[in-house]
Design a protein around this motif. Structure first.
Motif, short mmCIF file in Angstrom:
data_model
loop_
_atom_site.label_atom_id
_atom_site.label_comp_id
_atom_site.label_asym_id
_atom_site.label_seq_id
_atom_site.Cartn_x
_atom_site.Cartn_y
_atom_site.Cartn_z
N PHE A 294 34.52 5.41 -2.31
CA PHE A 294 33.14 5.07 -2.68
C PHE A 294 33.15 3.96 -3.74
N MET A 295 34.01 4.14 -4.73
CA MET A 295 34.07 3.17 -5.81
C MET A 295 34.59 1.81 -5.33
N ASN A 296 35.57 1.83 -4.42
CA ASN A 296 36.08 0.58 -3.87
C ASN A 296 35.03 -0.10 -3.01
N ALA A 297 34.28 0.68 -2.24
CA ALA A 297 33.22 0.11 -1.42
C ALA A 297 32.13 -0.49 -2.30
N ALA A 298 31.89 0.13 -3.46
CA ALA A 298 30.85 -0.36 -4.38
C ALA A 298 31.19 -1.74 -4.92
N SER A 299 32.49 -2.05 -4.98
CA SER A 299 32.90 -3.36 -5.51
C SER A 299 32.80 -4.46 -4.45
N GLN A 300 32.49 -4.07 -3.19
CA GLN A 300 32.34 -5.04 -2.11
C GLN A 300 30.90 -5.55 -2.07
N SER A 301 30.74 -6.80 -1.76
CA SER A 301 29.40 -7.38 -1.69
C SER A 301 28.77 -7.11 -0.33
N GLY A 302 27.46 -7.02 -0.31
CA GLY A 302 26.74 -6.91 0.96
C GLY A 302 26.45 -5.50 1.42
N VAL A 303 27.04 -4.48 0.80
CA VAL A 303 26.79 -3.11 1.21
C VAL A 303 25.40 -2.71 0.71
N THR A 304 24.52 -2.31 1.62
CA THR A 304 23.12 -2.04 1.26
C THR A 304 22.94 -0.62 0.73
N THR A 305 21.80 -0.44 0.06
CA THR A 305 21.47 0.89 -0.48
C THR A 305 21.31 1.90 0.64
N LYS A 306 20.66 1.52 1.74
CA LYS A 306 20.46 2.44 2.86
C LYS A 306 21.78 2.88 3.47
N GLN A 307 22.74 1.98 3.52
CA GLN A 307 24.05 2.34 4.07
C GLN A 307 24.76 3.37 3.19
N SER A 428 17.14 10.87 -7.77
CA SER A 428 18.06 9.93 -7.13
C SER A 428 17.35 8.74 -6.50
N LYS A 429 16.07 8.91 -6.12
CA LYS A 429 15.33 7.82 -5.47
C LYS A 429 15.22 6.58 -6.37
N ARG A 430 15.42 6.76 -7.69
CA ARG A 430 15.38 5.61 -8.61
C ARG A 430 16.53 4.65 -8.35
N PHE A 431 17.63 5.15 -7.81
CA PHE A 431 18.85 4.35 -7.65
C PHE A 431 19.29 4.32 -6.19
N ILE A 432 20.03 5.34 -5.77
CA ILE A 432 20.40 5.50 -4.36
C ILE A 432 19.97 6.91 -3.96
N ALA A 433 19.00 7.01 -3.08
CA ALA A 433 18.37 8.30 -2.77
C ALA A 433 19.37 9.25 -2.11
N TRP A 434 19.37 10.49 -2.57
CA TRP A 434 20.19 11.55 -1.97
C TRP A 434 19.29 12.33 -1.02
N ARG A 435 19.44 12.06 0.27
CA ARG A 435 18.62 12.69 1.28
C ARG A 435 19.39 13.86 1.90
N LEU A 436 18.93 15.06 1.60
CA LEU A 436 19.62 16.25 2.10
C LEU A 436 19.24 16.51 3.56
N PRO A 437 20.21 16.96 4.37
CA PRO A 437 19.94 17.24 5.79
C PRO A 437 19.29 18.61 5.96
N TRP A 438 17.98 18.71 5.66
CA TRP A 438 17.31 20.00 5.61
C TRP A 438 17.34 20.74 6.95
N VAL A 439 17.21 20.02 8.04
CA VAL A 439 17.22 20.68 9.36
C VAL A 439 18.59 21.31 9.61
N SER A 440 19.65 20.59 9.30
CA SER A 440 21.00 21.13 9.47
C SER A 440 21.25 22.31 8.55
N ILE A 441 20.71 22.25 7.32
CA ILE A 441 20.85 23.37 6.38
C ILE A 441 20.18 24.62 6.94
N ALA A 442 18.96 24.44 7.49
CA ALA A 442 18.22 25.58 8.04
C ALA A 442 18.97 26.20 9.22
#
Length: 514
Positions: A294-307, A428-442
């Motif tokens: 994750f940290m190495n990918a963060a140092s790469q340019s072009g990786v989007t927030t959604k990704q 988390s939405k302020r930075f990189i949103a943490w979207r939990l898989p609620w359907v899978s959890i249920a």
């Protein structure tokens, strides 16, 4: 467009590397976790709950001190070493890190020596135990920083060898010293220090003492101070975070000891150790492989927030699908598990196991949720969240421990870890949103409830002894859970079947070519 394709390639490579490193890191974490589980089982049979409680409390305190000393360096190594590597300056990084480590070791020993008269006056610690704790803090700090360097360099093979060797040595030397030197818990501390010294010899040569990357400039005092300042600016909020984490794990033990005795502390810690070692078999390889990448990918340019968001959600989903059914299984067979692993003297605390498992699961889940904060270098938020959680945990402990004992502490731990998980998620939405898989959890929770109900029925009508109960339950649990996920379409056989067929055809083709 090219930037998006390049970013997609980076994340694709990251996922593929994580898949590969899970299998490489797996043995490095699974074997130590199994040995820790085994060592807990051995120690609880050698020592009484009182003796084990005193030892575990001292070890936890030593590890808390180690957190204060080492974690800011560990986190900063993993954050900044990839940047130095991209500039071909690893030699300079090593030289400056050596200077910082030497200064920290001298500071630890000086503070330890100065504090000795005070500790001697206000505690019943022997000189031997105090010296052991001091040496353990120093050697464990070096070990953790060197491990962070290996992980940052993606040197997973060396990390695996060192971790496995260390785990084997710890248990082997501890048993040797217990039966050959002192049949008390001091022998375990001596074994921990000896193990660290042995494995540090190759680790230091491969990391901060490596001659492969030569420094292009001399690590001057000014350069080292600037380097340390950079580390401190990023890492010290993480020290607070890890301190808050330690308080979440430690305050309950001290509060139990305050209201009750070492016996209750020993039962509580022993049962918790079963959970942390067991859940580590699943969580640790995944998280250990993912974090540096994750940290190495963060140092790469072009990786989007959604990704990044999709990546975090994917790992959260994998963790939950594997761990939710474990909670159900352990709840049903908590007594059998406790008796086999700890012995009869600790079985009164069997209910602690599923409660602790929920707490540990929430905590491990949040490790993925706060990756966005780490990537955006918003670690101060993490500090606020963990300190808030520690306060909630402490308050709940003072309310629940007096009437409920260690069960109250386990419930308080769930309250504290849930608080952290909740705060990370909603902010988390302020930075990189943490979207939990609620359907899978249920789906996973519902399937687990059905599985647990069926296992209780089998347990009610089948009485073949403790081992037979566990074996039959284990053989039934996996297919019941898998069938539930297939029925709820969480597992899509239509997608899996073509992939399996394609893989099988590839193997047939490779054999034909041979």
């Amino acid at each position: 467009m090219n930037a998006e394709v390049e970013a997609g390639d980076v994340l694709s490579k990251t996922i593929n590397r994580i898949k590969k490193d899970i299998f490489v890191y797996g043995p490095a974490l699974l074997i130590p976790a199994l040995l820790n589980l085994f060592s807990t089982s051995v120690y609880t049979r050698i020592f009484s709950p009182d003796s084990y409680g005193d030892y575990a409390l001292l070890l936890s305190t030593a590890l808390l001190m180690t957190t204060l000393v080492s974690q800011w360096m560990q986190q900063s190594v993993q954050r900044y070493r990839p940047l130095y590597k991209s500039r071909d300056e690893l030699g300079d990084f090593n030289a400056k890190l050596r200077n910082v480590l030497v200064a920290i070791m001298l500071l630890v020993l000086a503070i330890g020596a100065a504090a000795y008269p005070l500790v001697k006056a206000y505690s019943n610690l022997t000189t031997a135990v105090y010296v052991c704790i001091l040496l353990l803090i120093a050697t464990q700090t070096l070990y953790l920083v060197c491990s962070a360097v290996l992980q940052s360099d993606l040197n997973s093979k060396t990390y695996r060898k060192v971790n496995i060797a260390g785990a084997v040595l710890k248990l082997g030397l501890a048993l040797l010293f217990i039966y050959a030197l002192y049949k008390n818990t001091l022998s375990i501390f001596i074994a921990l220090i000896a193990t660290n010294l042995i494995v540090l010899i190759p680790m230091l040569r491969l990391t901060v003492l490596s001659r492969k990357e030569k420094a292009t400039e001399r690590a001057s005092l000014g350069g080292t101070l600037a380097f340390a300042k950079q580390f401190a600016f990023y890492g010290f909020p993480m020290v607070g975070w890890f301190l808050g984490n330690s308080l979440l794990n430690l305050c309950d033990r001290y509060i139990i000891g305050f209201f009750y005795s070492s016996r209750e502390v020993g039962i509580y810690i022993a049962n918790y150790s079963i959970v942390t070692s067991s859940i580590g078999l699943i969580c640790s390889p995944l998280l250990t492989a993912a974090h540096p990448l994750f940290m190495n990918a963060a140092s790469q340019s072009g990786v989007t927030t959604k990704q990044f968001e999709k990546l975090i959600t994917m790992f959260s989903k994998v963790l939950l699908l594997f761990t939710i059914p474990i909670v159900g299984f352990v709840t049903v067979y908590r007594y059998e598990i406790c008796r086999i692993l700890l012995g009869e003297a600790y079985t009164e605390g069997a209910l602690l196991i599923p409660l602790a498992l929920v707490s540990v699961l929430l905590w491990n889940l949040s490790m993925y949720g706060h990756k966005g904060y780490e990537v955006r270098e918003k670690t101060r938020w993490m500090l606020v969240f963990v300190l808030t959680s520690a306060v909630v945990n402490t308050v709940l402990n003072f309310i629940l421990v007096p009437p409920l004992g260690y069960l109250g502490a386990a419930i308080a731990a769930i309250g504290g870890t849930f608080t952290y998980c909740f705060l990370v998620h909603i902010n988390s939405k302020r930075f990189i949103a943490w979207r939990l898989p609620w359907v899978s959890i249920a789906k996973a929770a519902g399937t687990t409830a059905v599985m647990a109900a069926l296992l209780l029925l089998v347990k009610e009508f089948f009485d073949g002894g403790i081992w037979a109960q566990l074996i039959v339950g284990g053989l039934l649990a996996a297919p019941i859970y898998a069938a539930g996920l297939i029925v709820t379409k969480e597992i899509d056989l239509k997608r899996i079947a073509p992939l399996a067929k394609k893989r099988a055809n590839k193997k047939v083709l490779e054999r034909g070519l041979e």
